[in-house]
Design a protein around this motif. Structure first.
Motif, PDB file in Angstrom:
ATOM      1  N   THR A 175      36.529  34.509 -32.637  1.00  0.00           N
ATOM      2  CA  THR A 175      35.650  33.360 -32.641  1.00  0.00           C
ATOM      3  C   THR A 175      35.962  33.016 -34.012  1.00  0.00           C
ATOM      4  OG1 THR A 175      35.057  33.550 -30.597  1.00  0.00           O
ATOM      5  CG2 THR A 175      34.324  32.159 -32.186  1.00  0.00           C
ATOM      6  N   GLU A 176      35.153  34.058 -35.227  1.00  0.00           N
ATOM      7  CA  GLU A 176      34.740  33.790 -36.490  1.00  0.00           C
ATOM      8  C   GLU A 176      35.920  33.541 -37.427  1.00  0.00           C
ATOM      9  OE1 GLU A 176      31.963  33.577 -37.855  1.00  0.00           O
ATOM     10  OE2 GLU A 176      31.247  33.935 -36.310  1.00  0.00           O
ATOM     11  N   GLU A 183      41.960  30.323 -31.700  1.00  0.00           N
ATOM     12  CA  GLU A 183      40.738  31.422 -30.867  1.00  0.00           C
ATOM     13  C   GLU A 183      42.023  32.390 -30.097  1.00  0.00           C
ATOM     14  OE1 GLU A 183      36.307  31.807 -29.292  1.00  0.00           O
ATOM     15  OE2 GLU A 183      36.947  29.727 -29.801  1.00  0.00           O
ATOM     16  N   GLU A 204      38.338  25.798 -41.411  1.00  0.00           N
ATOM     17  CA  GLU A 204      36.725  25.783 -42.705  1.00  0.00           C
ATOM     18  C   GLU A 204      37.718  25.632 -43.554  1.00  0.00           C
ATOM     19  OE1 GLU A 204      34.071  27.841 -42.752  1.00  0.00           O
ATOM     20  OE2 GLU A 204      33.071  27.536 -41.147  1.00  0.00           O
ATOM     21  N   LYS A 230      37.308  29.994 -36.803  1.00  0.00           N
ATOM     22  CA  LYS A 230      36.123  29.206 -38.164  1.00  0.00           C
ATOM     23  C   LYS A 230      37.089  28.969 -38.949  1.00  0.00           C
ATOM     24  CE  LYS A 230      31.605  28.391 -38.220  1.00  0.00           C
ATOM     25  NZ  LYS A 230      30.216  28.840 -38.373  1.00  0.00           N
TER      26      LYS A 230
END
Length: 438
Positions: free
Chosen positions: A332-333, A354, A340, A336
């Protein structure tokens, strides 16, 4: 001499100081491993363990601390309480989201480290109290008549020794070469090698062990080392493309890169976690098992050479491989961060990043964890197949082999990076040493 790697290592002042500092700390660690705690008769201990009256818990601890446990030294618990506490903290961060949020804040990691050290003190006190209780069951080992005084001295001395060991590991990480905690475990395993080799030679010379079996086992040992190195160096590269962005008068991005996922993302951590997890019930069953029937049954079930222990060992290794990878490589990180920064994986929709990363990790973790499990139970297989003594078979495979190879690769990668930073050739003329996580 100009191309001599060893000479180049000691020509660079920073690298030379780091190597010498690491050697000095490891020497102090080994010295503390033979200093018996107050109130213990070393001769009684020597006689007790020579007669083969030790237990599975003692053998397990001795394996990680290089004989310090059977010596009842000030460093007899080594860094194992600290590792056990790290497991508890990692689990707590998953169970309690607030704790994970604290860890992600500015300075949060330092707070978690402080809390980990504080909890380590309590874990060390608990384990040292069990050790002190067990010591009184060894004939002639305790020379202090007062049980309360002996227990107090043991708890204070062993807990202090544990925290000093953790501090030495942190100093190696900061001022030496390699991961300090791993280096101390590495030193403990290496310290057992000369004794194991000498014992193996005596067994062969006395015709208690077939020389052909020894040669076969040694060939397996060399082959497994090659497989471990190959597996630890293996990577799955996930390509990532970053779109061009114009900020002010400058253009950013537009490059192609990749995310390196190791075939075994968690390294040897699952084996260390599984060993530490099994240590606690093993400790309780061995210390107080004779007086409690169900604890005695647990002790019999958790024999290191028994099927029950090895089945639990394999299950825990697979579990901790998935668990640690999800914590260290959170899909997930990662997804992200890619979004970004305006990145995308070719052929994968942005909202499916993900899910794609999770699928890749799952495909890597399962074979990687099963490979770890196979290596971990190898000593038991060698013991069953060739009738090797356990202290020898443990050093020819399993956790010891993975730790030795892993720490060696990590240390070599750091040395090579420092050599190349000072415009010297690396340790290898061809290829590249990849660091790994331990």
């Amino acid at each position: 001499m100009a191309n001599n790697v060893v000479a180049n290592m000691f020509k660079i002042k920073d690298l030379r100081n780091r190597i010498l500092f690491t050697i000095i700390v490891l020497a102090v660690f080994r010295l503390g491993s033979v200093l018996t705690i107050p109130g213990i008769d070393p001769r009684a201990l020597t006689m007790y363990f020579r007669q083969g009256q030790g237990n599975a818990f003692a053998d397990h601890m001795d394996f990680f601390v290089g004989g310090a446990f059977s010596n009842f030294s000030v460093f007899m618990l080594g860094v194992m309480p600290y590792i056990s506490t790290q497991i508890l903290m990692q689990l707590a961060m998953i169970i309690f989201p607030r704790l994970k949020k604290i860890a992600e804040e500015d300075g949060g990691r330092k707070k978690i480290q402080v809390w980990t050290r504080i909890i380590t003190v309590f874990v060390a006190l608990l384990q040292s109290s069990a050790v002190g209780t067990w010591a009184r069951a060894i004939p002639g080992a305790v020379v202090i008549s007062s049980p309360v005084l002996h227990l107090f001295i043991t708890m204070v001395t062993v807990t202090t020794g544990t925290m000093i060991t953790v501090w030495m590991g942190e100093q190696i990480t900061a001022r030496g070469i390699g991961n300090g905690i791993s280096m101390l475990i590495f030193a403990g395993i290496v310290a057992r090698l000369p004794q194991a080799v000498w014992e193996l030679i005596k067994l062969v010379s006395n015709n208690e062990l077939n020389l052909v079996f020894v040669i076969i086992a040694f060939a397996m040992f060399v082959g497994i080392i090659a497989l471990v190195v190959y597996e630890q160096q293996g990577q799955r590269k996930i390509p990532v493309h970053y779109a061009k962005r114009v900020i002010g008068r400058k253009m950013y991005g537009g490059q192609n890169t990749y995310i390196p996922f190791k075939i075994n993302p968690s390294g040897v951590i699952p084996i260390i976690f599984a060993s530490s997890f099994l240590t606690f019930p093993l400790m309780l069953s061995q210390m107080w098992g004779p007086n409690v029937s169900w604890l005695a049954a647990v002790a019999r079930f958790l024999r290191a050479d028994g099927w029950g222990y090895n089945i639990l060992y394999v299950v825990l290794i697979v579990f901790f491989a998935y668990f640690y990878t999800q914590v260290a490589l959170n899909p997930t990180e990662i997804a992200k961060q890619i979004r970004e920064n305006g990145g995308s994986i070719p052929g994968i929709r942005t909202d499916k990043t993900e899910e794609y990363l999770q699928k890749i990790l799952n495909r890597l973790i399962l074979p990687g964890s099963l490979y770890l499990a196979a290596i971990a139970v190898l000593p038991t297989v060698i013991q069953w197949a060739f009738s090797f003594p356990r202290n020898i078979s443990m050093l020819m495979g399993g956790t010891s082999l993975l730790i030795l190879v892993g720490v060696d690769l990590d240390t070599m990668s750091q040395v090579e990076a420092l050599l190349k930073m000072h415009h010297h050739d690396g340790l290898l003329k061809k290829g590249k040493i990849r660091s790994r996580n331990l």
